[in-house]
Design a protein around this motif. Structure first.
Motif, PDB file in Angstrom:
ATOM      1  N   VAL A  27      -6.361   7.802   1.759  1.00  0.00           N
ATOM      2  CA  VAL A  27      -6.315   6.798   0.685  1.00  0.00           C
ATOM      3  C   VAL A  27      -5.465   5.611   1.118  1.00  0.00           C
ATOM      4  O   VAL A  27      -5.842   4.452   0.917  1.00  0.00           O
ATOM      5  CB  VAL A  27      -5.770   7.416  -0.618  1.00  0.00           C
ATOM      6  N   TYR A  28      -4.337   5.892   1.731  1.00  0.00           N
ATOM      7  CA  TYR A  28      -3.450   4.813   2.187  1.00  0.00           C
ATOM      8  C   TYR A  28      -4.180   3.883   3.153  1.00  0.00           C
ATOM      9  O   TYR A  28      -4.117   2.644   3.011  1.00  0.00           O
ATOM     10  CB  TYR A  28      -2.214   5.403   2.855  1.00  0.00           C
ATOM     11  N   GLU A  29      -4.876   4.423   4.125  1.00  0.00           N
ATOM     12  CA  GLU A  29      -5.578   3.591   5.108  1.00  0.00           C
ATOM     13  C   GLU A  29      -6.654   2.747   4.450  1.00  0.00           C
ATOM     14  O   GLU A  29      -6.836   1.572   4.797  1.00  0.00           O
ATOM     15  CB  GLU A  29      -6.187   4.470   6.203  1.00  0.00           C
ATOM     16  N   LYS A  30      -7.355   3.310   3.494  1.00  0.00           N
ATOM     17  CA  LYS A  30      -8.419   2.566   2.811  1.00  0.00           C
ATOM     18  C   LYS A  30      -7.849   1.475   1.912  1.00  0.00           C
ATOM     19  O   LYS A  30      -8.362   0.350   1.869  1.00  0.00           O
ATOM     20  CB  LYS A  30      -9.296   3.524   2.002  1.00  0.00           C
ATOM     21  N   ALA A  43       0.822  -1.205   0.000  1.00  0.00           N
ATOM     22  CA  ALA A  43       0.000   0.000   0.000  1.00  0.00           C
ATOM     23  C   ALA A  43       0.857   1.255   0.000  1.00  0.00           C
ATOM     24  O   ALA A  43       0.553   2.244  -0.683  1.00  0.00           O
ATOM     25  CB  ALA A  43      -0.924  -0.017   1.218  1.00  0.00           C
ATOM     26  N   ARG A  44       1.946   1.236   0.759  1.00  0.00           N
ATOM     27  CA  ARG A  44       2.823   2.400   0.819  1.00  0.00           C
ATOM     28  C   ARG A  44       3.436   2.683  -0.560  1.00  0.00           C
ATOM     29  O   ARG A  44       3.522   3.843  -0.992  1.00  0.00           O
ATOM     30  CB  ARG A  44       3.923   2.175   1.853  1.00  0.00           C
ATOM     31  N   GLY A  45       3.866   1.631  -1.239  1.00  0.00           N
ATOM     32  CA  GLY A  45       4.446   1.831  -2.560  1.00  0.00           C
ATOM     33  C   GLY A  45       3.454   2.402  -3.543  1.00  0.00           C
ATOM     34  O   GLY A  45       3.764   3.342  -4.287  1.00  0.00           O
ATOM     35  N   ALA A  70      -8.249  -2.758   2.315  1.00  0.00           N
ATOM     36  CA  ALA A  70      -8.706  -3.624   1.233  1.00  0.00           C
ATOM     37  C   ALA A  70      -7.655  -4.660   0.847  1.00  0.00           C
ATOM     38  O   ALA A  70      -7.987  -5.796   0.480  1.00  0.00           O
ATOM     39  CB  ALA A  70      -9.070  -2.777   0.016  1.00  0.00           C
ATOM     40  N   MET A  71      -6.369  -4.291   0.958  1.00  0.00           N
ATOM     41  CA  MET A  71      -5.299  -5.218   0.585  1.00  0.00           C
ATOM     42  C   MET A  71      -5.153  -6.375   1.574  1.00  0.00           C
ATOM     43  O   MET A  71      -4.586  -7.413   1.225  1.00  0.00           O
ATOM     44  CB  MET A  71      -3.974  -4.459   0.460  1.00  0.00           C
ATOM     45  N   ARG A  72      -5.634  -6.192   2.790  1.00  0.00           N
ATOM     46  CA  ARG A  72      -5.515  -7.255   3.789  1.00  0.00           C
ATOM     47  C   ARG A  72      -6.133  -8.560   3.300  1.00  0.00           C
ATOM     48  O   ARG A  72      -5.693  -9.655   3.688  1.00  0.00           O
ATOM     49  CB  ARG A  72      -6.197  -6.828   5.079  1.00  0.00           C
TER      50      ARG A  72
END
Length: 270
Positions: free
Chosen positions: A240-243, A214-216, A247-249
């Protein structure tokens, strides 16, 4: 192409190299290098080289080849120069639409995930063909539709949900705007190419963790610049990063994050 050059600035190149390159670009760089090696070129021009992931792969697959790696953005090339140590590789700032090279200077022109950003794709293709020797090849990669690239689609949908009245359009206007094979072939033929092949290849987008992925994607791409320019608020990028992370989890397991991504590998011969 100056606007896109500005967007790849500030902290973006370092985050791009650290997080986004292994997540999205390194897997296809290996494919590109393998394809390039089949042609056994002596002189290679790379356009939109970014931080040098393809440059590095090319120099290892073809150690005797002379490689000129170019990009519009000097900050990206500065990072690339720290990655690649081969004496056969030189870096030069250049616009792919106005290449500063003589006609028929190279055996191969390579571009990974850059053509879709060209404001005039036919002109970019024409320049690639101009600098190719007879019998040379033009090899490039572009992303398939965004819905076939899970991670990027997560980011796009996250922004649409957070900002429904004015969703950012960077993803669909930029990286995932040039996915239609018929459009790609038509532009190549308009530039003078006739011998054209397009392969659609699905690989795994992998990261050690959902956080790194997500950070990348969020901090290593120009989407943050777009969010700032269009005044979505000072905390827009962090939201946006937190969202995206949440979702990526769903795609995270014992070995980290993994999800499919799909791109077109295109070859045209002169």
């Amino acid at each position: 192409m100056a606007t896109m050059d500005v967007r790849f600035s500030g902290s973006v190149p370092a985050n791009y190299e650290k997080h986004l390159v292994p997540l999205l670009f390194r897997p296809y760089a290996q494919v590109m290098a393998e394809r390039a090696a089949e042609f056994q070129p002596g002189d290679i021009l790379e356009t939109a080289a970014g931080t040098g992931v393809v440059t590095d792969a090319l120099s290892k697959a073809l150690p005797a080849a002379r490689i000129v790696a170019t990009d519009l953005n000097q900050a990206m090339l500065d990072v690339a120069a720290t990655r690649v140590s081969s004496g056969n590789v030189t870096f030069r700032q250049a616009d792919a639409l106005e290449l500063p090279f003589e006609d028929q200077s190279f055996d191969l022109v390579v571009c990974q995930f850059g053509v879709m950003f060209y404001p005039d794709k036919v002109k970019g293709n024409t320049e690639a063909r101009r600098v190719l020797r007879d019998g040379g090849h033009y090899l490039f990669a572009v992303w398939d539709r965004i819905d076939r690239n899970i991670l990027s689609n997560i980011a796009n949908e996250s922004m649409r949900e957070l900002f429904p009245d004015n969703p950012p359009q960077f993803m669909t206007r930029g990286p995932f705007s040039y996915y239609d094979p018929e459009w790609i072939e038509r532009d190549l033929r308009s530039a003078g190419f006739n011998d054209i092949e397009l392969d659609t290849i699905t690989l795994d987008s992998r990261s050690s963790s959902a956080e790194d992925g997500a950070r990348g994607l969020v901090y290593g791409s120009p989407m943050g610049v777009e969010l700032a320019m269009d005044d979505y608020g000072p905390d827009a990028l962090d939201r946006v990063y937190e969202k995206v992370l949440k979702a990526m989890r769903e795609y995270e397991g014992p070995d980290g994050f993994g999800a499919p991504m799909t791109a077109h590998i295109v070859t045209a011969a002169k």
